[in-house]
Design a protein around this motif. Structure first.
Motif, PDB file in Angstrom:
ATOM      1  N   ALA A 160       0.843  -1.198   0.000  1.00 49.83           N
ATOM      2  CA  ALA A 160       0.000   0.000   0.000  1.00 49.83           C
ATOM      3  C   ALA A 160       0.884   1.256   0.000  1.00 49.83           C
ATOM      4  CB  ALA A 160      -0.926  -0.002   1.203  1.00 49.83           C
ATOM      5  N   VAL A 161       1.974   1.214   0.768  1.00 49.99           N
ATOM      6  CA  VAL A 161       2.898   2.360   0.807  1.00 49.99           C
ATOM      7  C   VAL A 161       3.519   2.553  -0.577  1.00 49.99           C
ATOM      8  CG1 VAL A 161       5.081   3.205   1.770  1.00 49.99           C
ATOM      9  CG2 VAL A 161       3.381   2.174   3.269  1.00 49.99           C
ATOM     10  N   ALA A 162       3.886   1.428  -1.216  1.00 49.38           N
ATOM     11  CA  ALA A 162       4.538   1.501  -2.522  1.00 49.38           C
ATOM     12  C   ALA A 162       3.586   1.914  -3.635  1.00 49.38           C
ATOM     13  CB  ALA A 162       5.139   0.137  -2.867  1.00 49.38           C
ATOM     14  N   GLY A 163       2.278   1.689  -3.411  1.00 52.52           N
ATOM     15  CA  GLY A 163       1.315   2.024  -4.456  1.00 52.52           C
ATOM     16  C   GLY A 163       0.868   0.818  -5.263  1.00 52.52           C
ATOM     17  N   PHE A 164       1.246  -0.381  -4.817  1.00 55.79           N
ATOM     18  CA  PHE A 164       0.820  -1.596  -5.530  1.00 55.79           C
ATOM     19  C   PHE A 164      -0.530  -2.116  -5.008  1.00 55.79           C
ATOM     20  CE2 PHE A 164       5.560  -2.002  -5.952  1.00 55.79           C
ATOM     21  CZ  PHE A 164       5.589  -1.691  -7.305  1.00 55.79           C
ATOM     22  N   ALA A 165      -0.928  -1.669  -3.823  1.00 54.78           N
ATOM     23  CA  ALA A 165      -2.236  -2.065  -3.288  1.00 54.78           C
ATOM     24  C   ALA A 165      -2.993  -0.782  -2.953  1.00 54.78           C
ATOM     25  CB  ALA A 165      -2.049  -2.914  -2.031  1.00 54.78           C
TER      26      ALA A 165
END
Ligand SMILES: Nc1ncnc2c1ncn2[C@@H]1O[C@H](COP(=O)(O)OP(=O)(O)OP(=O)(O)O)[C@@H](O)[C@H]1O
Length: 385
Positions: A51-56
């Motif tokens: 989620a932090v990375a932007g994948f979720a």
């Protein structure tokens, strides 16, 4: 926002369809800090990192980097890079091409890419391997290529998803050290997911222990190891011996009542918040001292003393590990020498190494073995005082 906060995770909820994984999670990380997310399988560590990375995609909450809300930005516009457990290298590309991939996407000139790739290969001990394909590398080398590819784009935040778990034990120690040294040297903020306690302890400035999508405790390695805030954290940090005791608390000490297998003792509170009643007591195998002979009579000691019988001894290396029966409970205790199978022993646990937590209902202590006599819930107390 606290002045030192660089990455702020605020009220983050995330899941998969109807499965809720993260529940309004808050976490602030300082610039240059190395934070380890530690927790058992399925607690949501990877979901948080993704989620932090932007994948979720989170269902609620926000992710803020240096005051900028990045929650709705795609992964490549967040100033972050992620290293995966599986390395995720492109098998058809060489080491150099893998490392330079992000720079090529950014449209940098070839000479500049070659120079940066060369620097990273040198920094990561990959010099001379630039034209090899990943299949011709060892696991440790592959992981360093993955690290090089992540670092090539000069990320502000490095996200590490169990990057060491596929390496054998000896290489893991080396790569562990390499990553820490590099992170400190480059001053990158790092978030590292692991379920390996020792890895988190030696690499991180701060450990965040997660349980079922929530933060159970966070603190320096020394804090979470020596002052676990809950039975869950204590168990997770290796205090797996568990007993049930009862006692009375006053302003400065907790008076543990004598039981069938424990002596009366008076333990300084030492900052603990406890109420009189039942306790779940936890301690590590190495925290206890094993002895033969009778306990000294007289005033209550400042350590918990138990009596038990040795059921097994093994030698994992350096110390002898004993499995000891104490009433209905079974505990593990380390000693510098072996104690004979079947022998009666005393076990002494100093107050500062004994973690005590109030237990309020039977539901809250499913794992505790009470020092009782077999009658339902009755704790044997030789002295009710
Ligand atoms: N793609 C998915 N679809 C549905 N459920 C998922 C998916 N990925 C993960 N989950 C579930 O979400 C929960 C959290 O998974 P997550 O991968 O974040 O855990 P973790 O703490 O990283 O575990 P591990 O240490 O095993 O990698 C688990 O119950 C998992 O089964």
């Amino acid at each position: 926002m606290d002045n030192g906060t660089f990455l702020r995770i605020a009220g983050l909820s995330a899941g998969y369809g109807a499965t809720r994984v993260l529940e309004r999670l808050d976490l602030d990380i300082r610039k240059g800090e190395f934070v380890a997310l530690l927790g058992s399988s399925g607690c949501g560590k990877t979901t948080l990192l993704r989620a932090v990375a932007g994948f979720a995609k989170p269902s609620a909450g926000s992710i803020i980097v240096a005051g900028r809300d990045v929650t709705r930005l795609p992964p490549d516009r967040r100033g972050m890079a992620m290293v995966f457990q599986s390395y995720a290298l492109w098998s058809h590309m060489t080491v150099g091409q893998n490392i330079g991939y992000g720079l090529k996407l950014k449209g940098l000139p070839r000479t500049e890419i070659a120079q940066r790739v060369g620097e990273l290969e040198e920094m990561l001990g990959l010099t001379g391997l630039g034209s090899r394909k990943p299949a011709a590398l060892s696991g440790g080398q592959r992981q360093r290529v993955a690290l090089g590819r992540a670092l090539a784009i000069n990320p502000q935040i490095l996200l590490l998803d169990e990057p060491l778990s596929n390496l054998d034990a000896r290489i893991r120690l080396k790569v562990r050290h390499d990553i820490s040294a590099l992170q400190k040297r480059l001053g990158i903020t790092a978030v590292h997911v692991t379920h390996d306690r020792e890895e988190a302890m030696v690499m991180a400035d701060r450990i965040v222990i997660m349980d079922a999508g929530r933060i159970a405790q966070q603190g320096t390695p020394e804090e979470v190891y020596n002052r676990p805030a809950s039975p869950f954290v204590a168990a997770f940090m290796g205090a797996e011996n568990v007993l049930e005791l009862s006692g009375n608390v006053d302003a400065s000490a907790v008076a543990i009542k004598a039981g069938a297998n424990n002596h009366r003792c008076l333990l300084p509170l030492g900052g603990r918040t406890l109420e009189s009643g039942m306790f779940e007591a936890r301690f590590r195998a190495e925290a206890a001292e094993l002895m033969t002979g009778d306990a000294p009579a007289g005033a209550p000691g400042q350590a918990l003393e138990l009596s038990g019988r040795v059921e097994a001894a093994s030698y994992p290396g350096g110390i002898w590990r004993h499995s000891i029966r104490i009433g209905e409970a079974q505990i593990l205790v380390d000693a510098p020498r072996p104690f004979e199978h079947g022998s009666a022993v005393r076990i002494r646990i100093p107050a500062e190494k004994l973690f005590l937590f109030n237990t309020r209902s039977a539901h809250e202590r499913p794992h505790a073995h009470s020092l009782h006599d077999g009658r339902k819930g009755r704790v044997l107390e030789a002295s009710e005082t």
